[in-house]
Scaffold this motif. Structure first.
Motif, PDB file in Angstrom:
ATOM      1  N   LYS A 153       0.921  -1.260  -0.006  1.00  0.00           N
ATOM      2  CA  LYS A 153       0.034  -0.021   0.040  1.00  0.00           C
ATOM      3  C   LYS A 153       0.999   1.216   0.071  1.00  0.00           C
ATOM      4  N   GLN A 154       1.901   1.161   0.935  1.00  0.00           N
ATOM      5  CA  GLN A 154       2.782   2.492   0.974  1.00  0.00           C
ATOM      6  C   GLN A 154       3.468   2.769  -0.607  1.00  0.00           C
ATOM      7  N   LYS A 171       2.272   1.751  -3.379  1.00  0.00           N
ATOM      8  CA  LYS A 171       1.241   2.368  -4.170  1.00  0.00           C
ATOM      9  C   LYS A 171       1.242   4.007  -4.122  1.00  0.00           C
ATOM     10  N   ASP A 172       1.022   4.306  -2.769  1.00  0.00           N
ATOM     11  CA  ASP A 172       1.053   5.724  -2.431  1.00  0.00           C
ATOM     12  C   ASP A 172       2.406   6.576  -2.847  1.00  0.00           C
ATOM     13  N   LYS A 201      -3.541  12.541   2.476  1.00  0.00           N
ATOM     14  CA  LYS A 201      -2.751  11.936   1.575  1.00  0.00           C
ATOM     15  C   LYS A 201      -2.547  12.851   0.148  1.00  0.00           C
ATOM     16  N   HIS A 253       2.171   6.877  -6.757  1.00  0.00           N
ATOM     17  CA  HIS A 253       1.111   8.066  -6.836  1.00  0.00           C
ATOM     18  C   HIS A 253       1.568   9.198  -6.991  1.00  0.00           C
TER      19      HIS A 253
END
Length: 176
Positions: free
Chosen positions: A1-2, A4-5, A136, A8
């Motif tokens: 998940k991190q 992916k963040d 975010k 992005h």
């Protein structure tokens, strides 16, 4: 998940750094806005979307992808603002109104929501690249929007209203 963040975040930064020059073509603004709204509407069952258009065929000279991205960013901001209000009031019903009008020279698009609105202090800083109030956020959404609007010889205004926010955009109308 991190990962992916971070991915992005890197993509947003590089997109902003190499914003391509707009490729100007005749585009039907109504269709672009309708497409942007419908894409986001699908995942937001608890928000009412209203599109008011007096004339369904208003044309501008612009880069369709950049204009689409502008409206996706603005509608997404409204959705997030409504989400913020919902966390404090779970039964809250969100609403986003898009209004498209025109005169002989300009197309006027208003996006109005009943979210949290703009804080006056943040309003001064929010167009600055990398400034964000979101956990975010990258702080690039509105910087990209204002750059695209400017590149299209258009103007944008951000206003707080009684119960939310209103964004007003004026775009030169295009005729063949």
């Amino acid at each position: 998940k991190q990962i992916k963040d971070i991915e992005h975040l890197v993509n947003e930064f590089s997109d902003f750094a190499r914003m391509p020059k707009p490729i100007m073509k005749k585009i039907n603004l109504n269709k672009v806005i309708f497409r942007s709204m419908n894409l986001l509407k699908l995942s937001e069952k608890n928000i009412t979307f209203n599109l008011n258009e007096k004339n369904k065929n208003l044309f501008m000279k612009g880069d369709e992808e950049q204009i689409n991205r502008t409206f996706i960013n603005l509608i997404k901001n409204s959705i997030e603002s409504i989400g913020e209000k919902k966390t404090k009031n779970p039964g809250f019903k969100g609403k986003i109104d898009l209004d498209i009008k025109a005169d002989s020279d300009y197309i006027y698009v208003e996006i109005e929501d009943n979210g949290v609105g703009f804080d006056e202090d943040n309003k001064k800083k929010m167009l600055t690249p990398y400034y964000t109030t979101k956990a975010k956020g990258t702080g690039l959404g509105l910087a990209i929007v204002t750059k695209i609007i400017s590149d299209h010889n258009s103007t944008i205004l951000f206003n707080s209203i009684k119960n939310g926010a209103k964004v007003e955009i004026s775009i030169p109308r295009y005729y063949d």
